[in-house]
Design a protein around this motif. Structure first.
Motif, short mmCIF file in Angstrom:
data_model
loop_
_atom_site.label_atom_id
_atom_site.label_comp_id
_atom_site.label_asym_id
_atom_site.label_seq_id
_atom_site.Cartn_x
_atom_site.Cartn_y
_atom_site.Cartn_z
N ASP A 1 0.88 2.86 13.56
CA ASP A 1 1.34 3.20 14.91
C ASP A 1 0.61 2.39 15.97
OD1 ASP A 1 3.41 5.04 14.47
OD2 ASP A 1 2.01 6.71 14.23
N THR A 2 -0.66 2.10 15.73
CA THR A 2 -1.45 1.36 16.71
C THR A 2 -1.02 -0.10 16.83
OG1 THR A 2 -3.19 0.67 15.15
CG2 THR A 2 -3.43 2.83 16.17
N LEU A 3 -0.24 -0.58 15.85
CA LEU A 3 0.18 -1.98 15.85
C LEU A 3 1.55 -2.19 16.50
CD1 LEU A 3 -0.85 -2.97 12.19
CD2 LEU A 3 -2.17 -3.29 14.30
N THR A 4 2.22 -1.13 16.91
CA THR A 4 3.58 -1.29 17.43
C THR A 4 3.69 -2.23 18.62
OG1 THR A 4 3.34 0.79 18.67
CG2 THR A 4 4.43 0.90 16.53
N PRO A 5 2.68 -2.34 19.51
CA PRO A 5 2.82 -3.31 20.60
C PRO A 5 2.92 -4.76 20.12
CG PRO A 5 1.11 -1.72 21.11
CD PRO A 5 1.46 -1.53 19.67
N LEU A 6 2.49 -5.02 18.88
CA LEU A 6 2.51 -6.39 18.37
C LEU A 6 3.89 -6.80 17.85
CD1 LEU A 6 -0.87 -6.49 16.42
CD2 LEU A 6 -0.43 -6.88 18.84
N ALA A 7 4.72 -5.82 17.52
CA ALA A 7 6.07 -6.13 17.01
C ALA A 7 7.04 -5.06 17.51
CB ALA A 7 6.07 -6.17 15.49
N PRO A 8 7.29 -5.03 18.83
CA PRO A 8 8.09 -3.94 19.41
C PRO A 8 9.56 -3.96 19.02
CG PRO A 8 7.60 -5.62 21.07
CD PRO A 8 6.78 -5.95 19.86
N VAL B 1 0.84 -1.19 0.00
CA VAL B 1 0.00 0.00 0.00
C VAL B 1 0.88 1.25 0.00
CG1 VAL B 1 -0.11 0.06 2.53
CG2 VAL B 1 -1.93 1.13 1.19
N VAL B 2 0.42 2.30 -0.69
CA VAL B 2 1.08 3.59 -0.62
C VAL B 2 0.85 4.17 0.77
CG1 VAL B 2 1.16 5.94 -1.53
CG2 VAL B 2 0.80 4.01 -3.09
N VAL B 3 1.94 4.57 1.42
CA VAL B 3 1.86 5.02 2.81
C VAL B 3 1.64 6.52 2.86
CG1 VAL B 3 3.04 5.14 5.03
CG2 VAL B 3 3.35 3.13 3.56
N ASP B 4 0.50 6.91 3.42
CA ASP B 4 0.21 8.32 3.66
C ASP B 4 0.06 8.52 5.16
OD1 ASP B 4 -2.28 7.26 4.27
OD2 ASP B 4 -3.22 7.93 2.42
N ASP B 5 -0.37 9.70 5.57
CA ASP B 5 -0.49 9.98 7.00
C ASP B 5 -1.49 9.05 7.69
OD1 ASP B 5 1.35 12.03 6.82
OD2 ASP B 5 -0.17 13.62 6.60
N GLY B 6 -2.58 8.72 6.99
CA GLY B 6 -3.57 7.85 7.57
C GLY B 6 -3.05 6.44 7.79
N VAL B 7 -2.30 5.93 6.80
CA VAL B 7 -1.72 4.60 6.94
C VAL B 7 -0.71 4.58 8.08
CG1 VAL B 7 -0.26 2.88 5.81
CG2 VAL B 7 -2.12 3.96 4.54
N LEU B 8 0.12 5.61 8.16
CA LEU B 8 1.10 5.68 9.25
C LEU B 8 0.42 5.69 10.61
CD1 LEU B 8 3.92 8.18 8.19
CD2 LEU B 8 4.19 5.82 8.96
N ALA B 9 -0.65 6.44 10.73
CA ALA B 9 -1.36 6.50 12.01
C ALA B 9 -1.93 5.14 12.39
CB ALA B 9 -2.48 7.55 11.94
#
Length: 369
Positions: A111-118, A100-108
């Protein structure tokens, strides 16, 4: 002027990179890595047809490492214009099952998934943000390690929990998907009958997983909701009884302490008390090193046998990754434990995750023009 694709593969303490022509070819114009970020960092550069050269650099963070790479790229390929940048993103959750093309919405959302792969996702997202600043005119494209496993059967995608948790995203996502895609592409190019074989891809490195491939598609895998589950790894524990976690919580350990223990202090390092590097353990005379290796092999055999059970047989095991490609004695010991399964074939193949990402970026860029 040459238009090119830059591929970035950010690990916990390193950033690998490769530059490919935008429109053709599978060999990079330039490749290399910055290693030991935050410590005694160094950069290695390999031009096409040239010799690899290394030097020490100041790279206290992943952002600093990318700035070093940008400088090296400009000096080695001064006429190249980067039109697209492909990023290895370890976890796409239930949201992303294709590049997927990464824009601000994709980045946000990522960010919510970082606890799954710290260990990996924060560095990957830092890499995307830094690349946007360094190459503002290039499209940033995320390629997900979990995507390969998205179509595996529900039976091998779920936990025995209430359905509401599955619907909320608690699933066996699986990882090392870009490696699996690369192995399958290579086997097909060789003429190997991928669609007609039942085989396991054993990606063994500092991170380890095994993936069952049935009918040319991912069928089941050892990693699950996070990159902790399954095989013993360099510093990660692999499979563990959840009751241990409940016990630790009852003893007052915090979530942060448990995360550090499971991700950074366990695995080969924890078992041996010596090193997370298989090469160090194989060279050691310490009995703890031998026990760690024995446990590593035993868990690999157990999990490959389980995966064979999900497919109703096993024709071959494909080894890849740093240990899988280079540690012949480990491969032989694992295969020796599988001989009762009608002696499956052993294959050893390099994984080309950077090429897999470049091909995905090339495809998206061509569709956008």
């Amino acid at each position: 002027m040459t238009t090119a694709i830059l591929v970035l593969n950010a690990g916990s303490s390193s950033v690998k990179f490769a530059v490919f022509p935008e429109d053709r070819g599978e060999e990079p114009l330039l490749s290399g890595a910055v290693g030991r970020i935050g410590g005694n960092a160094s950069v290695s550069i390999l031009p096409a047809g040239g010799e690899r050269k290394s030097e020490g650099v100041d790279a206290p963070t992943h952002a600093a490492a990318l700035a070093v790479l940008a400088t090296k790229l400009a000096s080695h390929l001064p006429d190249a214009t980067i039109t697209g940048i492909g990023h290895r993103v370890v976890h796409g959750g239930a949201l992303y099952s294709e590049p997927v093309v990464v824009d601000d919405g994709v980045l946000a959302s990522l960010d919510t998934l970082t606890p799954l792969a710290p260990l990996h996702l924060p560095q990957g997202l830092e890499g995307i943000r830094t690349a946007r600043a360094l190459f503002p005119n290039a499209r940033q494209i995320g390629c997900f390690d979990t995507a390969f496993h998205a179509e595996k059967p529900w039976l091998h995608n779920s936990f025995a929990l209430p359905q509401s948790y599955y619907d909320a995203g608690l699933r066996r996502y699986g990882f090392h998907g870009l490696s699996c895609q690369s192995i399958l592409r290579g086997l097909r190019d060789e003429g190997y009958p991928v669609a007609d074989r039942k085989f396991v891809i054993a990606h063994l490195g500092n991170g380890c997983s095994a993936t069952a491939v049935l009918g040319g598609k991912g069928h089941a895998t050892t990693m699950g909701f996070s990159a902790l589950d399954g095989l013993i790894m360099g510093t990660r524990c692999g499979q563990i009884d959840p009751g241990v976690l409940l016990y630790w919580m009852g003893q007052g350990k915090s979530a942060e302490e448990i995360e550090t223990l499971l991700y950074r202090q366990s695995g080969l390092l924890g078992l041996s008390g010596l090193s997370n590097d298989m090469r160090d353990l194989e060279q050691s005379d310490d009995p703890a090193a031998a026990r760690a290796i024995e446990a590593f092999v035993a868990r690999a055999v157990e999990e490959i046998c389980r995966l064979a059970g999900t497919m109703g047989g096993l024709d071959a095991v494909v080894f890849c990754g740093g240990i899988g490609e280079n540690a012949a004695s480990i491969r032989d010991r694992i295969m020796a434990g599988l001989t009762f399964l009608s002696s499956p074939e052993m294959l050893v193949r390099p994984t080309r995750e950077e090429l897999e990402i470049a091909l995905s970026v090339r495809n998206l860029l061509s569709r956008a023009t």
